[in-house]
Design an enzyme around this catalytic site. Structure first.
Site, short mmCIF file in Angstrom:
data_model
loop_
_atom_site.label_atom_id
_atom_site.label_comp_id
_atom_site.label_asym_id
_atom_site.label_seq_id
_atom_site.Cartn_x
_atom_site.Cartn_y
_atom_site.Cartn_z
NE ARG A 137 47.47 -6.75 -0.86
CZ ARG A 137 47.84 -5.44 -1.35
NH1 ARG A 137 49.03 -5.10 -1.45
NH2 ARG A 137 46.52 -4.67 -1.29
CB SER B 12 52.81 -1.75 -6.38
OG SER B 12 52.56 -2.90 -7.02
CE LYS C 248 45.85 2.05 -7.42
NZ LYS C 248 45.97 0.40 -7.00
CG HIS D 223 51.77 -8.25 -8.27
ND1 HIS D 223 52.22 -7.12 -8.18
CD2 HIS D 223 50.60 -7.79 -8.00
CE1 HIS D 223 51.63 -6.21 -7.68
NE2 HIS D 223 50.56 -6.78 -7.43
O1 PNS Z 1 46.46 -3.23 -9.26
P1 PNS Z 1 45.00 -2.39 -9.09
O2 PNS Z 1 45.39 -1.08 -9.18
O3 PNS Z 1 44.32 -2.62 -7.72
O4 PNS Z 1 44.20 -2.81 -10.41
C1 PNS Z 1 42.87 -2.08 -10.52
C2 PNS Z 1 42.26 -2.71 -12.08
C3 PNS Z 1 43.28 -1.99 -12.89
C4 PNS Z 1 42.10 -4.02 -12.04
C5 PNS Z 1 41.06 -1.81 -12.13
O5 PNS Z 1 41.17 -0.54 -11.96
C6 PNS Z 1 40.32 -2.01 -13.35
O6 PNS Z 1 39.56 -3.22 -13.73
N1 PNS Z 1 40.23 -1.00 -14.46
C7 PNS Z 1 39.88 -1.20 -15.67
C8 PNS Z 1 38.53 -0.28 -15.86
C9 PNS Z 1 37.39 -1.01 -15.24
O7 PNS Z 1 36.79 -1.86 -16.04
N2 PNS Z 1 36.79 -0.44 -14.29
C10 PNS Z 1 35.69 -0.82 -13.62
C11 PNS Z 1 35.96 -1.94 -12.75
S1 PNS Z 1 34.56 -2.11 -11.41
#
Ligand code: PNS
Length: 161
Positions: free
Chosen positions: A90, A128, A41, A17
């Protein structure tokens, strides 16, 4: 001013990150690391813990800010006048989910672009989830996270074995 948003769970922040944050910060006037409050999660670290670790690890980068956000990402990006969402890729295995998310976000807000960036090769296997698993089994994670994250992880895992 061009602002980009780097969203994620950051549970916890890894060297992968951090590498991406450093790269993206060079491309934009301002980069906001956006820690998702609600995630599919269940996080090990609380939102404030994830935010403060990210803040401490990025304090030397003058154009990087850390915030938490709730609700739809595109709404948050718009509220911060963000022009782009930064996501790390990645390996091919990341692609399907990222592609789906990027297209859905574009559908929800056509003004926001998603930009994919690749971390340094050394970090392509770092996540993570893997960091938490290795740390919970007593493995060495010193090359995978900043020292303060490693210490916080060891402390957290010893409090919640
Ligand atoms: O680090 P991660 O868990 O891969 O991040 C995922 C994240 C937080 C970026 C994604 O779940 C997100 O954007 N959540 C906010 C809710 C939202 O907008 N969901 C629709 C995405 S298409």
């Amino acid at each position: 001013m061009r602002t980009a948003i780097y969203p994620g769970s950051f549970d916890p922040l890894t060297n992968g990150h951090l590498d991406l944050i450093q790269r993206a910060a060079k491309l934009f006037d301002k980069l906001i690391v956006a820690v998702a409050i609600q995630s599919t999660k269940t996080p090990l670290f609380s939102t404030s813990e994830r935010v403060s670790m990210a803040e401490e690890c990025t304090q030397s980068l003058g154009n990087v800010e850390v915030e938490s956000f709730d609700g739809l990402l595109v709404n948050y990006v718009e509220s911060r006048s963000g022009k782009a969402i930064i996501r790390g890729l990645r390996a091919v295995s990341d692609f399907e989910f990222e592609f789906q998310m990027a297209l859905m976000n574009r559908r929800l807000n056509t003004d926001v672009e998603t930009i994919f960036m690749m971390p340094k090769e050394t970090y392509t296997f770092v996540s993570s989830r893997i960091v938490k698993e290795v740390a919970s089994l007593g493995g060495d994670i010193s090359f995978l996270t900043p020292p303060l994250v490693r210490n916080a992880l060891i402390q957290k895992l010893s409090a919640n074995p």
